[in-house]
Write a protein that holds these residues in place. Sequence first.
Motif, PDB file in Angstrom:
ATOM      1  N   ILE A  12     -33.275  25.212  17.208  1.00 41.14           N
ATOM      2  CA  ILE A  12     -33.660  24.408  18.373  1.00 41.14           C
ATOM      3  C   ILE A  12     -32.797  23.161  18.467  1.00 41.14           C
ATOM      4  O   ILE A  12     -32.316  22.803  19.535  1.00 41.14           O
ATOM      5  N   PHE A  13     -32.541  22.484  17.348  1.00 43.13           N
ATOM      6  CA  PHE A  13     -31.702  21.288  17.349  1.00 43.13           C
ATOM      7  C   PHE A  13     -30.265  21.618  17.760  1.00 43.13           C
ATOM      8  O   PHE A  13     -29.621  20.887  18.501  1.00 43.13           O
ATOM      9  N   ARG A  14     -29.762  22.768  17.279  1.00 43.57           N
ATOM     10  CA  ARG A  14     -28.403  23.189  17.634  1.00 43.57           C
ATOM     11  C   ARG A  14     -28.290  23.458  19.132  1.00 43.57           C
ATOM     12  O   ARG A  14     -27.333  23.055  19.785  1.00 43.57           O
ATOM     13  N   TRP A  15     -29.292  24.150  19.685  1.00 41.94           N
ATOM     14  CA  TRP A  15     -29.297  24.421  21.123  1.00 41.94           C
ATOM     15  C   TRP A  15     -29.356  23.129  21.920  1.00 41.94           C
ATOM     16  O   TRP A  15     -28.693  22.986  22.939  1.00 41.94           O
ATOM     17  N   ARG A  16     -30.162  22.177  21.469  1.00 39.07           N
ATOM     18  CA  ARG A  16     -30.276  20.906  22.172  1.00 39.07           C
ATOM     19  C   ARG A  16     -28.952  20.137  22.158  1.00 39.07           C
ATOM     20  O   ARG A  16     -28.544  19.565  23.168  1.00 39.07           O
ATOM     21  N   GLN A  17     -28.270  20.151  21.015  1.00 39.64           N
ATOM     22  CA  GLN A  17     -26.961  19.489  20.929  1.00 39.64           C
ATOM     23  C   GLN A  17     -25.974  20.112  21.908  1.00 39.64           C
ATOM     24  O   GLN A  17     -25.223  19.418  22.590  1.00 39.64           O
ATOM     25  N   ARG A  18     -25.950  21.428  21.974  1.00 41.39           N
ATOM     26  CA  ARG A  18     -25.036  22.107  22.895  1.00 41.39           C
ATOM     27  C   ARG A  18     -25.379  21.806  24.344  1.00 41.39           C
ATOM     28  O   ARG A  18     -24.500  21.627  25.180  1.00 41.39           O
ATOM     29  N   TYR A  19     -26.672  21.746  24.668  1.00 40.57           N
ATOM     30  CA  TYR A  19     -27.099  21.424  26.029  1.00 40.57           C
ATOM     31  C   TYR A  19     -26.677  20.004  26.401  1.00 40.57           C
ATOM     32  O   TYR A  19     -26.161  19.760  27.488  1.00 40.57           O
ATOM     33  N   GLU A  20     -26.879  19.079  25.493  1.00 42.02           N
ATOM     34  CA  GLU A  20     -26.493  17.696  25.762  1.00 42.02           C
ATOM     35  C   GLU A  20     -24.988  17.524  25.852  1.00 42.02           C
ATOM     36  O   GLU A  20     -24.492  16.602  26.500  1.00 42.02           O
ATOM     37  N   ALA A  21     -24.230  18.435  25.212  1.00 45.91           N
ATOM     38  CA  ALA A  21     -22.774  18.389  25.277  1.00 45.91           C
ATOM     39  C   ALA A  21     -22.251  18.957  26.599  1.00 45.91           C
ATOM     40  O   ALA A  21     -21.052  18.895  26.870  1.00 45.91           O
ATOM     41  N   GLY A  22     -23.144  19.533  27.416  1.00 49.06           N
ATOM     42  CA  GLY A  22     -22.726  20.001  28.725  1.00 49.06           C
ATOM     43  C   GLY A  22     -22.823  21.488  28.954  1.00 49.06           C
ATOM     44  O   GLY A  22     -22.553  21.978  30.038  1.00 49.06           O
ATOM     45  N   ARG A  23     -23.186  22.250  27.948  1.00 44.22           N
ATOM     46  CA  ARG A  23     -23.288  23.696  28.130  1.00 44.22           C
ATOM     47  C   ARG A  23     -24.668  24.033  28.678  1.00 44.22           C
ATOM     48  O   ARG A  23     -25.678  23.795  28.041  1.00 44.22           O
ATOM     49  N   VAL A  24     -24.689  24.576  29.889  1.00 45.42           N
ATOM     50  CA  VAL A  24     -25.963  24.930  30.506  1.00 45.42           C
ATOM     51  C   VAL A  24     -26.051  26.423  30.814  1.00 45.42           C
ATOM     52  O   VAL A  24     -27.125  26.941  31.038  1.00 45.42           O
ATOM     53  N   ASN A  25     -24.937  27.133  30.842  1.00 44.38           N
ATOM     54  CA  ASN A  25     -24.943  28.544  31.184  1.00 44.38           C
ATOM     55  C   ASN A  25     -24.284  29.316  30.051  1.00 44.38           C
ATOM     56  O   ASN A  25     -23.133  29.079  29.717  1.00 44.38           O
TER      57      ASN A  25
END
Length: 89
Positions: A12-25
């Motif tokens: 979950i933390f890894r996914w959140r980091q990636r989302y905050e880095a700009g990856r949404v799709n």
Amino acid sequence: MYGEQYLARCTIFRWRQRYEAGRVNIKYLLRPGQALVVTNCATISAVDELIRQNRRITTREIAVELSISKGTVHHIIRKGLDYVKVCAQ
């Protein structure tokens, strides 16, 4: 609530980091072990020409004719040419 099918906290933390880095799709991201289908315009037009010459040609015959795999032929027909199978009885 989910029993043994819950996500690990680190995931979950890894996914959140990636989302905050700009990856949404994530739909078009390559996955490990996924085969990469490489086609060029010449191959796509050759497949299209063979289909236009003989509407009853099979993917196997196209693959043998052009020396490419059946999967690549199927990918070209569905994604590159946007052809679909129509069956009317």
